[in-house]
Structures are given as C-alpha cells and as structure tokens.
Design an enzyme around this catalytic site. Structure first.
Site, PDB file in Angstrom:
ATOM      1  N   LYS A 119      16.297  22.147 -10.191  1.00 19.85           N
ATOM      2  CA  LYS A 119      15.550  20.938 -10.578  1.00 19.85           C
ATOM      3  C   LYS A 119      16.414  19.947 -11.451  1.00 19.85           C
ATOM      4  O   LYS A 119      17.465  20.260 -12.419  1.00 19.85           O
ATOM      5  CB  LYS A 119      14.342  21.241 -11.507  1.00 19.85           C
ATOM      6  N   SER A 171      15.237  22.165 -15.230  1.00 21.06           N
ATOM      7  CA  SER A 171      13.979  23.149 -15.721  1.00 21.06           C
ATOM      8  C   SER A 171      14.645  24.507 -16.089  1.00 21.06           C
ATOM      9  O   SER A 171      15.529  24.903 -15.840  1.00 21.06           O
ATOM     10  CB  SER A 171      13.200  23.108 -14.327  1.00 21.06           C
ATOM     11  N   GLU A 186       9.516   9.233 -16.399  1.00 22.74           N
ATOM     12  CA  GLU A 186       8.216   9.471 -16.724  1.00 22.74           C
ATOM     13  C   GLU A 186       7.549   9.126 -18.098  1.00 22.74           C
ATOM     14  O   GLU A 186       6.280   8.594 -18.392  1.00 22.74           O
ATOM     15  CB  GLU A 186       7.930  11.032 -16.324  1.00 22.74           C
ATOM     16  N   HIS A 194       0.874  -1.194  -0.042  1.00 19.04           N
ATOM     17  CA  HIS A 194      -0.048   0.163   0.079  1.00 19.04           C
ATOM     18  C   HIS A 194       0.960   1.285   0.051  1.00 19.04           C
ATOM     19  O   HIS A 194       0.476   2.430   0.483  1.00 19.04           O
ATOM     20  CB  HIS A 194      -0.950   0.233   1.219  1.00 19.04           C
TER      21      HIS A 194
END
Ligand code: ARG
Length: 463
Positions: free
Chosen positions: A288, A282, A295, A161
């Site tokens: 970043k 970024s 992704e 979980h």
C-alpha cells in the site's frame, strides 16, 4: 466562593474573588495568548498616541512602550507566566507591564477598553492570517501553473457524472483549479480590504472623552482608517466571519481536488503517482501507498465550515454592543486558520511532487467513446446534418462499436456506412483524441494553445 482576593483590575467594586468555576468559564488566556504580539502592537500604538496627544506624558508613553517590548520578549522566549486569574491576554500583559515598569503602567488603559482592544487584536490576527493565506494560495497556484504548462497537451478523459465525456488536456484540468483558487485569492484580498478599519479608540462602546487621535493609531497599525461607529466597532466580528467564509469556500475547492487525487492515484486509475514525501504506507499491507494527505485535505472543510457555522451562531441575535459571548469567537477561528494554512501547504507539496502518468491518461482518454461528440460534429460540418440527427446516427455507431467490443476508431468504413451511407473515410481524422482536444479552440476550451494562453495570462496577472 474561593478565598481569592478581588480582582486588581476592577476590585474596587468587589468584596470577593470569583468561584473556581466562574474563573474557568470566564478565562480566555488559555487560547487568546496567541494574540500576544497583536495585543502588544495595539498597546504600543495606543501609548504612543496618548503621549503625542498630551493625554499622558511622553515620558510615561516611552516607558510603557519600552516595557511592552520587554513583556513581548518574555512571551516570545516562553518565560512569561500566564495567569488564569488574570483572565485574558490583555490583563496578563498589563499586569506584567506593571511589574516591569511600575505605576505608570496604570496609564496605558486611558481612553480605551478591553472591548476595542480585543476587537483590534483579533482583527490584526485575522489580517495576518489572510496574508498567510494569500501567500499559500499564490504558492499553490504557482505549482498548478507548472503542472499545466508541462502538460498543456497531455490528453486525459474529461468527465461529467464521473463518466467519460470528452477528451481534455491535463493542463486544462489543472487550470480549472487555478481559476477556483484565483477566485479564493480575490476573496482573500476583498475581505482584507473591507476589514481594514481600526476599532481602537471605540473604547467600551461609546467612544471616549479624552482627545484621542484615532487616525494616528489606525495608521500605526496599518489600517486604512478608524472604524466610524464605536458601537459597531466593538461588536463587529464580520471580519472573522468573512475570513471563515473565504476559508470554507477555499477548503471546499481543496477537498474537490483532493478527492480527484485520491481517485487518480488508485490502482484502478493510475492517472498520477504521488511522491513518497506526500504518501503513507500501511502497517499490515506491504504493497500500500496511501494518499493520506489528500484524504485529510478532503476532510478539512468539515472543521473549517464548522467554525464558520459556529461563529455565525455565536453572533446571531447578539444585541449591541459587546457581549461576552464574543469571547467564543477565537478558538474556532484559530483552528480553522491553522488547518486552512496546513491544507494549502500540503496541497502545494503534493502538486509540486506529483507525476502525471501520461500513458495511463492517454489510454483512458480514448476509451469510453470519448470522441463521439467529435464524430457527431463531423456529420454536421461535412454532411450538413442537423445536430439532432447527427447525435442519433452517432448513437447508433456507438451501439455498433459497443456490440463489437471495440472503440469508435476501430470500426471499419463499411461498419460506418452501414449506419449512414454518406460517411467517408475522412471521418477517421476526427476520432483521435489529440485531434479532438486540438480542435477545441473556443476561448476557455481545452486545446493546448488555449491552455498555454491561460497559463501565460495567469503568470502575467500574478506578476
Ligand atoms: N477576553 C475578552 C474577549 O475575548 C476580552 C474583552 C472583555 N471585555 C469585557 N467587557 N469583559 O472577548
């Protein structure tokens, strides 16, 4: 109606050429030119067989086979001019062959049809992709084995979980993906073996009256045997569907791993550091470092599974044998194949380059009362308590620690005994995470010795 003259391939029956819209909807050359090499390999095998069987002269067969190599070299050099009017790769190649070698080109299409031709070309193309996928999977598995071997005893939290459950080892977690990808590998090999029957010689749908030798063409093209039913051979696209099915399951696996990498590389987890080579920055936030590759891999399953569903819908309800609907089989498979290979390669690169942050992993491994099960097991083993009672006592100890804002190993013996008087100081031996993972020696368990055994087994299997 355009003023185009009737098609040279079937012009006998036609007085006029197609409308521009007809040509646009009908042509597949824009995409099926990707199968040029397979088309020419199939035609060369067919020509050789026609010659050997005495259906055409060996001189014609040789001329055709040579001419096809010329056409192939033009396509490879990028000098070939593809024509939409010639509809597809099959007719483009044949028309050019005629320009190169003259009239004997017209004998190539003896005893075959574009229906068995396209089925053969496409199957050869998909088979090549299965081979590429196999190589990609092997490389990725190899990268995972290296990670697992290096970190066979590095502790980290195991989750259910996405809540801390029990400590596991980094190597064990890596090996879970090896198992998944190993099944993908096995599915790739199964699919390849099942599809390896040659449609060539099924002709339009019914076979041919020419004394063709289907064993010969099947063998020349690396198939195990000719497909046994000509109707099925020209209308079967199971091989493409299986390819997409295997790809979809594998892409789903990759998306799960990618998701973990996204989570693990976040500032909140810091379980792994992805290499600069597989990260992006970024344009506005200088701090970043984004896991874009992960992704995108996470997303690829969308288009791959989409292709699987798409082709299933194309095939659904089609009567035997060939229908033009089946021309809609290719683009989705091409796209899925490209993206599957890319996802495999990107994942391999990320895995090879990534660094597991052992301290963060270890710190997280001990947090969240992760050794509560070890404590309960100790109560069962040492005090002879039924597991259900041990579970209850441990639950009270967890609540006690939570109230004090500490972890289980930080409780004093007095704290422990306030919940159950028989607990002794030996209990502290089982509350450490290293002890916890070392003790899970059951087959397939997380103990470093088990992980190393699995790494060794896989290396043996893949040899
Ligand atoms: N371009 C066609 C395809 O991809 C080739 C087969 C055409 N066959 C036919 N009977 N029109 O399916």
């Amino acid at each position: 109606m355009t003023d185009k003259t009737a098609n040279t391939m079937w012009g006998g029956r036609f007085a006029a050429g197609p409308d521009a819209i007809m040509e646009a909807i009908n042509a597949s050359i824009g995409f099926d030119q990707r199968m040029a090499a397979q088309d020419i390999a199939g035609s060369r095998a067919h020509a050789a067989m026609l010659g050997a069987a005495g259906i055409i002269s060996t001189k014609d067969a040789d001329t055709i086979r040579e001419g096809l190599l010329t056409v192939l070299s033009e396509i490879e050099a990028g000098t070939f001019e593809f024509s939409t009017a010639l509809e597809d790769i099959h007719m483009n190649v044949e028309a050019r062959l005629k320009q190169v070698i003259g009239e004997s080109a017209g004998r190539l299409h003896t005893g075959r049809s574009r229906n068995d031709q396209v089925a053969t070309d496409f199957k050869l193309w998909v088979r090549d992709q299965l081979d590429a996928a196999e190589a990609g999977l092997l490389a990725l598995i190899d990268a995972l084995l290296a990670q697992a071997d290096a970190g066979a005893d590095w502790v980290m939290p195991g989750f259910t979980h996405l809540q801390t459950a029990q400590p596991v080892t980094w190597g064990h977690h890596m090996m879970a993906y090896v198992e998944m990808l190993g099944r993908d590998l096995s599915r790739v090999r199964d699919a390849r073996a099942r599809m390896n029957e040659c449609p060539l010689g099924a002709a339009a749908l019914a076979g041919t009256s020419f004394p063709i030798d289907r064993e010969m063409t099947a063998q020349a093209l690396g198939f195990d045997r000719p497909a046994a039913n000509s109707l099925d051979a020209v209308s079967d696209r199971d091989f493409a569907l299986e390819f997409l099915g295997v790809a979809s399951i594998c892409a789903m696996h990759l998306s799960r791993f990618a998701e973990e990498l996204v989570i693990w590389s976040s500032a909140q987890f810091r379980f792994v550091t992805l290499s600069d080579r597989f990260s992006t920055g970024s344009s506005i936030m200088p701090q970043k470092k984004n896991p874009d590759a992960a992704e995108l891999i996470r997303a690829k399953v969308g288009r791959i599974m989409g292709a699987n569903v798409g082709l299933m819908m194309v095939m659904k309800g089609l009567p035997l044998a060939y229908s033009k609907d089946m021309q809609e089989d290719k683009e989705q498979v091409f796209d899925a194949a490209d993206n599957w290979m890319l996802a495999l390669a990107a994942m391999e690169g990320m895995v090879r380059d990534m660094t597991a942050n052992r301290e963060s992993l270890a710190a997280a491994a001990g947090a969240g009362f992760s050794t509560a099960t070890d404590l309960a097991d100790w109560l069962v083993r040492v005090l002879g308590m039924p597991f259900r009672d041990a579970h209850h006592v441990t639950g009270s100890l967890v609540a006690l620690a939570e109230g004090k804002g500490c972890d289980l190993p930080d409780l004093s013996l007095e704290d422990m005994q306030s919940v159950h008087g028989d607990i002794t100081k030996d209990v502290f031996d089982v509350l450490g995470v290293q002890n916890s993972v070392d003790s899970r020696m059951s087959y397939g368990g997380t103990a470093p010795a088990q992980v190393r055994a699995q790494v060794g087994r896989w290396r043996e299997v893949l040899k």
